[in-house]
Motif scaffolding. Structure first.
Motif, PDB file in Angstrom:
ATOM      1  N   MET A   1     -13.650 -27.287  24.468  1.00  0.00           N
ATOM      2  CA  MET A   1     -14.952 -27.014  23.879  1.00  0.00           C
ATOM      3  C   MET A   1     -14.828 -25.951  22.784  1.00  0.00           C
ATOM      4  O   MET A   1     -15.585 -25.958  21.837  1.00  0.00           O
ATOM      5  N   ALA A   2     -13.855 -25.055  22.923  1.00  0.00           N
ATOM      6  CA  ALA A   2     -13.686 -23.988  21.936  1.00  0.00           C
ATOM      7  C   ALA A   2     -13.342 -24.542  20.559  1.00  0.00           C
ATOM      8  O   ALA A   2     -13.837 -24.054  19.542  1.00  0.00           O
ATOM      9  N   ALA A   3     -12.507 -25.567  20.507  1.00  0.00           N
ATOM     10  CA  ALA A   3     -12.134 -26.160  19.220  1.00  0.00           C
ATOM     11  C   ALA A   3     -13.351 -26.806  18.562  1.00  0.00           C
ATOM     12  O   ALA A   3     -13.536 -26.706  17.348  1.00  0.00           O
ATOM     13  N   LEU A   4     -14.191 -27.466  19.367  1.00  0.00           N
ATOM     14  CA  LEU A   4     -15.396 -28.089  18.827  1.00  0.00           C
ATOM     15  C   LEU A   4     -16.335 -27.032  18.245  1.00  0.00           C
ATOM     16  O   LEU A   4     -16.925 -27.224  17.179  1.00  0.00           O
ATOM     17  N   LEU A   5     -16.478 -25.923  18.962  1.00  0.00           N
ATOM     18  CA  LEU A   5     -17.335 -24.845  18.490  1.00  0.00           C
ATOM     19  C   LEU A   5     -16.801 -24.255  17.185  1.00  0.00           C
ATOM     20  O   LEU A   5     -17.566 -23.971  16.265  1.00  0.00           O
ATOM     21  N   TYR A   6     -15.491 -24.115  17.107  1.00  0.00           N
ATOM     22  CA  TYR A   6     -14.859 -23.610  15.889  1.00  0.00           C
ATOM     23  C   TYR A   6     -15.197 -24.504  14.707  1.00  0.00           C
ATOM     24  O   TYR A   6     -15.594 -24.041  13.641  1.00  0.00           O
ATOM     25  N   TYR A   7     -15.048 -25.800  14.877  1.00  0.00           N
ATOM     26  CA  TYR A   7     -15.332 -26.740  13.791  1.00  0.00           C
ATOM     27  C   TYR A   7     -16.819 -26.775  13.456  1.00  0.00           C
ATOM     28  O   TYR A   7     -17.198 -26.872  12.290  1.00  0.00           O
ATOM     29  N   LEU A   8     -17.658 -26.687  14.475  1.00  0.00           N
ATOM     30  CA  LEU A   8     -19.103 -26.655  14.243  1.00  0.00           C
ATOM     31  C   LEU A   8     -19.481 -25.450  13.394  1.00  0.00           C
ATOM     32  O   LEU A   8     -20.155 -25.582  12.362  1.00  0.00           O
ATOM     33  N   ILE A   9     -19.054 -24.270  13.802  1.00  0.00           N
ATOM     34  CA  ILE A   9     -19.418 -23.048  13.091  1.00  0.00           C
ATOM     35  C   ILE A   9     -18.856 -23.051  11.676  1.00  0.00           C
ATOM     36  O   ILE A   9     -19.535 -22.653  10.730  1.00  0.00           O
ATOM     37  N   SER A  10     -17.644 -23.530  11.510  1.00  0.00           N
ATOM     38  CA  SER A  10     -17.060 -23.539  10.166  1.00  0.00           C
ATOM     39  C   SER A  10     -17.753 -24.549   9.252  1.00  0.00           C
ATOM     40  O   SER A  10     -17.661 -24.435   8.035  1.00  0.00           O
ATOM     41  N   SER A  11     -18.484 -25.493   9.817  1.00  0.00           N
ATOM     42  CA  SER A  11     -19.188 -26.479   8.986  1.00  0.00           C
ATOM     43  C   SER A  11     -20.633 -26.083   8.677  1.00  0.00           C
ATOM     44  O   SER A  11     -21.301 -26.768   7.903  1.00  0.00           O
ATOM     45  N   LEU A  12     -21.106 -24.998   9.265  1.00  0.00           N
ATOM     46  CA  LEU A  12     -22.484 -24.563   9.005  1.00  0.00           C
ATOM     47  C   LEU A  12     -22.609 -24.000   7.590  1.00  0.00           C
ATOM     48  O   LEU A  12     -21.774 -23.208   7.162  1.00  0.00           O
ATOM     49  N   PRO A  13     -23.669 -24.382   6.864  1.00  0.00           N
ATOM     50  CA  PRO A  13     -23.860 -23.826   5.519  1.00  0.00           C
ATOM     51  C   PRO A  13     -24.246 -22.345   5.577  1.00  0.00           C
ATOM     52  O   PRO A  13     -24.773 -21.871   6.589  1.00  0.00           O
ATOM     53  N   ASP A  14     -23.965 -21.639   4.485  1.00  0.00           N
ATOM     54  CA  ASP A  14     -24.347 -20.225   4.406  1.00  0.00           C
ATOM     55  C   ASP A  14     -25.855 -20.095   4.556  1.00  0.00           C
ATOM     56  O   ASP A  14     -26.622 -20.970   4.153  1.00  0.00           O
ATOM     57  N   ILE A  15     -26.247 -18.966   5.090  1.00  0.00           N
ATOM     58  CA  ILE A  15     -27.671 -18.704   5.312  1.00  0.00           C
ATOM     59  C   ILE A  15     -27.949 -17.266   4.913  1.00  0.00           C
ATOM     60  O   ILE A  15     -27.172 -16.368   5.227  1.00  0.00           O
ATOM     61  N   SER A  16     -29.030 -17.053   4.176  1.00  0.00           N
ATOM     62  CA  SER A  16     -29.376 -15.687   3.762  1.00  0.00           C
ATOM     63  C   SER A  16     -30.886 -15.508   3.759  1.00  0.00           C
ATOM     64  O   SER A  16     -31.643 -16.476   3.668  1.00  0.00           O
ATOM     65  N   ALA A  17     -31.292 -14.263   3.843  1.00  0.00           N
ATOM     66  CA  ALA A  17     -32.714 -13.942   3.894  1.00  0.00           C
ATOM     67  C   ALA A  17     -33.425 -14.280   2.599  1.00  0.00           C
ATOM     68  O   ALA A  17     -34.626 -14.571   2.606  1.00  0.00           O
ATOM     69  N   ASP A  18     -32.729 -14.239   1.488  1.00  0.00           N
ATOM     70  CA  ASP A  18     -33.382 -14.511   0.206  1.00  0.00           C
ATOM     71  C   ASP A  18     -33.144 -15.941  -0.276  1.00  0.00           C
ATOM     72  O   ASP A  18     -33.449 -16.280  -1.409  1.00  0.00           O
ATOM     73  N   GLY A  19     -32.624 -16.789   0.593  1.00  0.00           N
ATOM     74  CA  GLY A  19     -32.362 -18.174   0.223  1.00  0.00           C
ATOM     75  C   GLY A  19     -33.288 -19.136   0.942  1.00  0.00           C
ATOM     76  O   GLY A  19     -34.111 -18.755   1.773  1.00  0.00           O
ATOM     77  N   ASP A  20     -33.128 -20.398   0.606  1.00  0.00           N
ATOM     78  CA  ASP A  20     -33.896 -21.445   1.266  1.00  0.00           C
ATOM     79  C   ASP A  20     -33.205 -21.838   2.567  1.00  0.00           C
ATOM     80  O   ASP A  20     -32.033 -21.524   2.783  1.00  0.00           O
ATOM     81  N   MET A  21     -33.920 -22.566   3.383  1.00  0.00           N
ATOM     82  CA  MET A  21     -33.320 -23.081   4.610  1.00  0.00           C
ATOM     83  C   MET A  21     -32.250 -24.093   4.230  1.00  0.00           C
ATOM     84  O   MET A  21     -32.547 -25.055   3.522  1.00  0.00           O
ATOM     85  N   PRO A  22     -31.021 -23.882   4.672  1.00  0.00           N
ATOM     86  CA  PRO A  22     -29.967 -24.837   4.330  1.00  0.00           C
ATOM     87  C   PRO A  22     -30.105 -26.156   5.078  1.00  0.00           C
ATOM     88  O   PRO A  22     -29.530 -27.168   4.694  1.00  0.00           O
ATOM     89  N   MET A  23     -30.863 -26.139   6.168  1.00  0.00           N
ATOM     90  CA  MET A  23     -31.123 -27.339   6.978  1.00  0.00           C
ATOM     91  C   MET A  23     -32.295 -27.027   7.892  1.00  0.00           C
ATOM     92  O   MET A  23     -32.647 -25.856   8.082  1.00  0.00           O
ATOM     93  N   THR A  24     -32.909 -28.036   8.454  1.00  0.00           N
ATOM     94  CA  THR A  24     -33.973 -27.813   9.418  1.00  0.00           C
ATOM     95  C   THR A  24     -33.355 -27.440  10.761  1.00  0.00           C
ATOM     96  O   THR A  24     -32.154 -27.670  10.995  1.00  0.00           O
ATOM     97  N   TYR A  25     -34.167 -26.913  11.629  1.00  0.00           N
ATOM     98  CA  TYR A  25     -33.654 -26.568  12.955  1.00  0.00           C
ATOM     99  C   TYR A  25     -33.256 -27.831  13.709  1.00  0.00           C
ATOM    100  O   TYR A  25     -32.271 -27.833  14.445  1.00  0.00           O
ATOM    101  N   ASP A  26     -33.998 -28.908  13.508  1.00  0.00           N
ATOM    102  CA  ASP A  26     -33.644 -30.171  14.155  1.00  0.00           C
ATOM    103  C   ASP A  26     -32.286 -30.684  13.670  1.00  0.00           C
ATOM    104  O   ASP A  26     -31.495 -31.201  14.468  1.00  0.00           O
TER     105      ASP A  26
END
Length: 174
Positions: A1-26
């Motif tokens: 499961m750790a490898a899957l989590l690693y790949y998941l997190i590394s595929s998440l787009p950057d997120i910042s307070a002054d930016g738009d939502m990179p994706m919906t929560y869904d």
């Protein structure tokens, strides 16, 4: 499961307070499904800004509850009312609340709050990268951006103008 989590997190787009939502929560949940344990996925699925369950979420909840109470306390004071709810006072929350209350408009106040909330989440995450703490911090940031996306300046101005015109018409009819 750790490898899957690693790949998941590394595929998440950057997120910042002054930016738009990179994706919906869904969309975020779709990415998480099958890549995190069933228990953690259920917690993510039911996550709100007031949640207390999950990695890093307890620390966030303590901060968020105290900040809301500090904001309520300062708003009450401005209206000449006392605020009787008990809460832990932190100088950082007092300063954040003061800055938000002194903002030139509600949208600016929300931006001040959002920027500081992101900083707190970043402090909670700290050096935790590629683990559940980071994932839950990311989820909270998405929830915050989701809330902010509800604030549309043009709609707010239109509503203010409508309310102001209504009050003005009543005053002229007196």
């Amino acid at each position: 499961m750790a490898a899957l989590l690693y790949y998941l997190i590394s595929s998440l787009p950057d997120i910042s307070a002054d930016g738009d939502m990179p994706m919906t929560y869904d969309e975020f949940l779709v990415m998480c499904e099958g890549n995190v344990s069933g228990d953690k996925f259920e917690i993510l699925k039911n996550l709100t800004l007031d949640s207390e369950e999950g990695p890093a979420v307890r620390k966030w909840a303590d901060f968020y509850k105290n900040l809301k109470k500090e904001l309520n306390s300062q708003r009450s004071a401005l209206q000449g009312r006392s605020y009787t709810a008990e809460y832990d006072k932190y100088i950082e929350n007092t300063q954040i609340a003061q800055a938000a209350i002194q903002a030139k408009n509600p949208l600016e106040a929300e931006k001040i709050l959002l920027e500081n909330e992101f900083k707190v989440i970043d402090d909670i995450i700290g050096a935790n990268i590629f683990n559940d703490v980071y994932l839950f911090g990311y989820a909270i940031k998405l929830k915050l951006l989701e809330r902010q996306s509800c604030f549309v300046q043009s709609k707010g101005k239109a509503e203010f103008k409508h309310l102001f015109d209504t009050v003005q018409a009543k005053v002229y009819n007196l």
